[in-house]
Scaffold this motif. Structure first.
Motif, PDB file in Angstrom:
ATOM      1  N   GLN A  32       0.816  -1.220   0.000  1.00  0.00           N
ATOM      2  CA  GLN A  32       0.000   0.000   0.000  1.00  0.00           C
ATOM      3  C   GLN A  32       0.848   1.269   0.000  1.00  0.00           C
ATOM      4  OE1 GLN A  32      -3.334  -0.365  -0.501  1.00  0.00           O
ATOM      5  NE2 GLN A  32      -2.637  -2.499  -0.621  1.00  0.00           N
ATOM      6  N   VAL A  33       2.032   1.195   0.620  1.00  0.00           N
ATOM      7  CA  VAL A  33       2.899   2.385   0.655  1.00  0.00           C
ATOM      8  C   VAL A  33       4.044   2.276  -0.366  1.00  0.00           C
ATOM      9  CG1 VAL A  33       2.354   2.977   3.039  1.00  0.00           C
ATOM     10  CG2 VAL A  33       4.235   1.408   2.576  1.00  0.00           C
ATOM     11  N   ASN A  34       3.995   1.192  -1.182  1.00  0.00           N
ATOM     12  CA  ASN A  34       4.998   0.984  -2.227  1.00  0.00           C
ATOM     13  C   ASN A  34       6.410   0.931  -1.653  1.00  0.00           C
ATOM     14  OD1 ASN A  34       5.845   0.542  -4.867  1.00  0.00           O
ATOM     15  ND2 ASN A  34       6.108   2.737  -5.289  1.00  0.00           N
ATOM     16  N   ARG A  35       6.557   0.115  -0.623  1.00  0.00           N
ATOM     17  CA  ARG A  35       7.842  -0.053   0.043  1.00  0.00           C
ATOM     18  C   ARG A  35       8.196  -1.535   0.117  1.00  0.00           C
ATOM     19  NH1 ARG A  35      11.162   4.313   1.785  1.00  0.00           N
ATOM     20  NH2 ARG A  35       9.829   6.148   2.056  1.00  0.00           N
ATOM     21  N   ASN A  36       9.482  -1.822   0.358  1.00  0.00           N
ATOM     22  CA  ASN A  36       9.881  -3.200   0.616  1.00  0.00           C
ATOM     23  C   ASN A  36       9.329  -3.645   1.964  1.00  0.00           C
ATOM     24  OD1 ASN A  36      11.394  -3.487  -1.730  1.00  0.00           O
ATOM     25  ND2 ASN A  36      13.230  -2.626  -0.776  1.00  0.00           N
ATOM     26  N   ARG A  37       9.023  -4.914   2.052  1.00  0.00           N
ATOM     27  CA  ARG A  37       8.511  -5.445   3.312  1.00  0.00           C
ATOM     28  C   ARG A  37       9.523  -5.239   4.442  1.00  0.00           C
ATOM     29  NH1 ARG A  37       8.218  -9.942   6.583  1.00  0.00           N
ATOM     30  NH2 ARG A  37       6.114 -10.534   7.293  1.00  0.00           N
ATOM     31  N   SER A  38      10.817  -5.303   4.116  1.00  0.00           N
ATOM     32  CA  SER A  38      11.862  -5.137   5.134  1.00  0.00           C
ATOM     33  C   SER A  38      11.825  -3.744   5.763  1.00  0.00           C
ATOM     34  CB  SER A  38      13.242  -5.397   4.528  1.00  0.00           C
ATOM     35  OG  SER A  38      13.500  -4.485   3.466  1.00  0.00           O
ATOM     36  N   THR A  39      11.429  -2.748   4.965  1.00  0.00           N
ATOM     37  CA  THR A  39      11.321  -1.382   5.495  1.00  0.00           C
ATOM     38  C   THR A  39      10.238  -1.309   6.559  1.00  0.00           C
ATOM     39  OG1 THR A  39      12.052  -0.453   3.385  1.00  0.00           O
ATOM     40  CG2 THR A  39      10.881   1.031   4.886  1.00  0.00           C
ATOM     41  N   ILE A  40       9.103  -1.937   6.265  1.00  0.00           N
ATOM     42  CA  ILE A  40       7.991  -1.945   7.223  1.00  0.00           C
ATOM     43  C   ILE A  40       8.375  -2.753   8.463  1.00  0.00           C
ATOM     44  CG2 ILE A  40       5.554  -2.497   7.540  1.00  0.00           C
ATOM     45  CD1 ILE A  40       6.162  -0.298   5.455  1.00  0.00           C
ATOM     46  N   THR A  41       9.019  -3.886   8.233  1.00  0.00           N
ATOM     47  CA  THR A  41       9.438  -4.736   9.358  1.00  0.00           C
ATOM     48  C   THR A  41      10.386  -3.980  10.283  1.00  0.00           C
ATOM     49  OG1 THR A  41       9.211  -6.736   8.023  1.00  0.00           O
ATOM     50  CG2 THR A  41      10.568  -6.897   9.994  1.00  0.00           C
ATOM     51  N   LYS A  45       9.573  -3.074  14.160  1.00  0.00           N
ATOM     52  CA  LYS A  45      10.398  -3.720  15.187  1.00  0.00           C
ATOM     53  C   LYS A  45      10.769  -2.754  16.297  1.00  0.00           C
ATOM     54  CE  LYS A  45      12.816  -7.737  13.293  1.00  0.00           C
ATOM     55  NZ  LYS A  45      14.140  -8.243  12.832  1.00  0.00           N
ATOM     56  N   LEU A  46      10.885  -1.480  15.957  1.00  0.00           N
ATOM     57  CA  LEU A  46      11.219  -0.470  16.956  1.00  0.00           C
ATOM     58  C   LEU A  46      10.132  -0.320  18.008  1.00  0.00           C
ATOM     59  CD1 LEU A  46      12.694   2.437  14.815  1.00  0.00           C
ATOM     60  CD2 LEU A  46      13.920   1.069  16.496  1.00  0.00           C
ATOM     61  N   TRP A  47       8.868  -0.477  17.581  1.00  0.00           N
ATOM     62  CA  TRP A  47       7.750  -0.106  18.443  1.00  0.00           C
ATOM     63  C   TRP A  47       6.905  -1.275  18.903  1.00  0.00           C
ATOM     64  CZ3 TRP A  47       8.063   4.785  19.973  1.00  0.00           C
ATOM     65  CH2 TRP A  47       8.804   5.658  19.170  1.00  0.00           C
ATOM     66  N   LEU A  48       6.884  -2.362  18.174  1.00  0.00           N
ATOM     67  CA  LEU A  48       5.948  -3.453  18.481  1.00  0.00           C
ATOM     68  C   LEU A  48       6.696  -4.724  18.876  1.00  0.00           C
ATOM     69  CD1 LEU A  48       3.409  -2.944  15.544  1.00  0.00           C
ATOM     70  CD2 LEU A  48       3.436  -1.852  17.799  1.00  0.00           C
ATOM     71  N   LEU A  49       7.240  -4.708  20.083  1.00  0.00           N
ATOM     72  CA  LEU A  49       7.938  -5.899  20.580  1.00  0.00           C
ATOM     73  C   LEU A  49       6.968  -6.931  21.127  1.00  0.00           C
ATOM     74  CD1 LEU A  49      11.039  -4.400  22.412  1.00  0.00           C
ATOM     75  CD2 LEU A  49      10.894  -5.326  20.116  1.00  0.00           C
ATOM     76  N   LYS A  50       5.822  -6.444  21.645  1.00  0.00           N
ATOM     77  CA  LYS A  50       4.815  -7.326  22.235  1.00  0.00           C
ATOM     78  C   LYS A  50       3.457  -7.022  21.609  1.00  0.00           C
ATOM     79  CE  LYS A  50       5.741  -5.923  26.376  1.00  0.00           C
ATOM     80  NZ  LYS A  50       5.725  -5.742  27.840  1.00  0.00           N
ATOM     81  N   PRO A  51       2.517  -7.955  21.664  1.00  0.00           N
ATOM     82  CA  PRO A  51       1.184  -7.723  21.068  1.00  0.00           C
ATOM     83  C   PRO A  51       0.475  -6.507  21.648  1.00  0.00           C
ATOM     84  CG  PRO A  51       1.491 -10.049  21.594  1.00  0.00           C
ATOM     85  CD  PRO A  51       2.660  -9.335  22.179  1.00  0.00           C
ATOM     86  N   THR A  52       0.805  -6.152  22.893  1.00  0.00           N
ATOM     87  CA  THR A  52       0.111  -5.031  23.540  1.00  0.00           C
ATOM     88  C   THR A  52       0.724  -3.679  23.201  1.00  0.00           C
ATOM     89  OG1 THR A  52       1.483  -5.393  25.500  1.00  0.00           O
ATOM     90  CG2 THR A  52      -0.703  -6.419  25.482  1.00  0.00           C
ATOM     91  N   ASP A  53       1.890  -3.672  22.514  1.00  0.00           N
ATOM     92  CA  ASP A  53       2.536  -2.410  22.172  1.00  0.00           C
ATOM     93  C   ASP A  53       1.730  -1.646  21.127  1.00  0.00           C
ATOM     94  OD1 ASP A  53       4.593  -2.761  23.938  1.00  0.00           O
ATOM     95  OD2 ASP A  53       5.928  -3.696  22.488  1.00  0.00           O
TER      96      ASP A  53
END
Length: 336
Positions: A32-41, A45-53
């Protein structure tokens, strides 16, 4: 020719936040943002370490801008991205700097990078309080003020509650080996004109939400007594409270419930860390800006039941209700 990498824009981060709320996959978001999946990952990774983040586009974007600036002088938080992310993520959860400092000591006891005082966290937040990021960080504080209040006026020397006990709380209470040792607090509503009380067991995490009509000490302690006296005596042994003036009537509460009342030291919220964390969970249902006068007892009871039936990692994925039932069964077997 290799394509030059372009950093994520604020608009792209808004799309990411929106699609995350819709439970879309990283691959879908990348398309949707025309980016590589690695960029999104990498971003998540910075913000969503746990499901509740939680991922917030505005905070993530301002963090990225600040992180990529050439910094004239860096404090410890700016110098270590891992520490900075921990603190910003904790702010998103409504955690106070005092509690953050306590949590870091427990989670990273031998890591010199992950070591910081609550005062250093406050200084980082208020360092550029007029900047857009500074204003956002201040708003994430549990009790946010435009300027940092002088602790010489509001700190240790200012005792407003007569005969409060802070230093003599038994050490075994800290070990969470037995149920019945509680923590209490008030959660303040919009414009400080409404509040609800929260009481939570240190071991079982069982929560009691108290509806109150006003913040006067007699009102608060009377409502606390009503609900506390519905609990078995072995599940109401002590309560540790903060230094709110609403507990000025603590001697009466102690007499009516048979409980010992202790007060956390100033600027030491980690002494009631279970309560602080539980209040953060309640804020997911009743965010800042809520007028608690408009919240019915039925709604509060639904929130209470939801949290008491939610599995907790710290409890080995049992629920507070299950832990409480185990304590009651143990007591019944002892009596038999």
């Amino acid at each position: 020719m290799k394509k030059k990498y372009k950093r994520l824009s604020f608009e792209e981060r808004i799309i990411i936040e929106t699609l995350l709320k819709e439970n879309k996959t990283k691959s879908y978001i990348a398309k949707q943002v025309n980016r590589n999946r690695s960029t999104i990952t990498k971003e998540l990774k910075l913000w969503l370490l746990k499901p509740t983040d939680i991922y917030k586009a505005d905070l993530a974007h301002w963090y990225a801008l600040e992180n990529n600036k050439i910094k004239r002088t860096q404090d410890k938080i700016n110098s270590h991205p891992r520490l900075k992310i921990f603190i910003y993520r904790s702010l998103l959860k409504g955690t106070s700097p005092e509690l953050m400092a306590g949590q870091i000591k427990v989670l990273y006891p031998n890591d010199p990078i992950m070591s910081i005082s609550y005062e250093s966290i406050y200084k980082h937040i208020y360092r550029f309080r007029q900047s857009t990021l500074g204003k956002k960080l201040i708003k994430l504080l549990p009790y946010h003020h435009h300027k940092r209040r002088d602790k010489r006026k509001y700190g240790i020397k200012k005792t407003r509650i007569k005969d409060q006990v802070s230093d003599d709380r038994p050490k075994y209470i800290e070990e969470r080996l037995e149920a019945g040792h509680l923590e209490g607090d008030l959660m303040i509503g919009v414009a400080r004109k409404s509040a609800i009380g929260t009481i939570v067991d240190r071991k079982t995490r069982f929560l009691i939400i108290v509806k109150i009509n006003n913040r006067k000490s007699k009102t608060v302690t009377h409502e606390f007594v009503k609900l506390l006296n519905k609990q078995p005596q072995y599940l109401r042994k002590t309560i540790t409270y903060d230094n709110g003036i609403e507990m000025a009537n603590h001697k009466w509460l102690s007499k009516k419930t048979g409980m010992d009342i202790y007060f956390a030291h100033p600027y030491s919220s980690w002494e009631r860390g279970t309560n602080e964390n539980t209040n953060g969970l309640i804020r997911r249902f009743l965010p800042k800006g809520t007028d608690f006068n408009n919240i019915s007892m039925e709604e509060l009871k639904n929130i209470e039941n939801n949290l008491n039936n939610r599995p907790r990692k710290v409890l080995g994925f049992k629920t507070p209700n299950q832990m409480r039932s185990e304590e009651i069964n143990k007591m019944n077997q002892t009596k038999a």
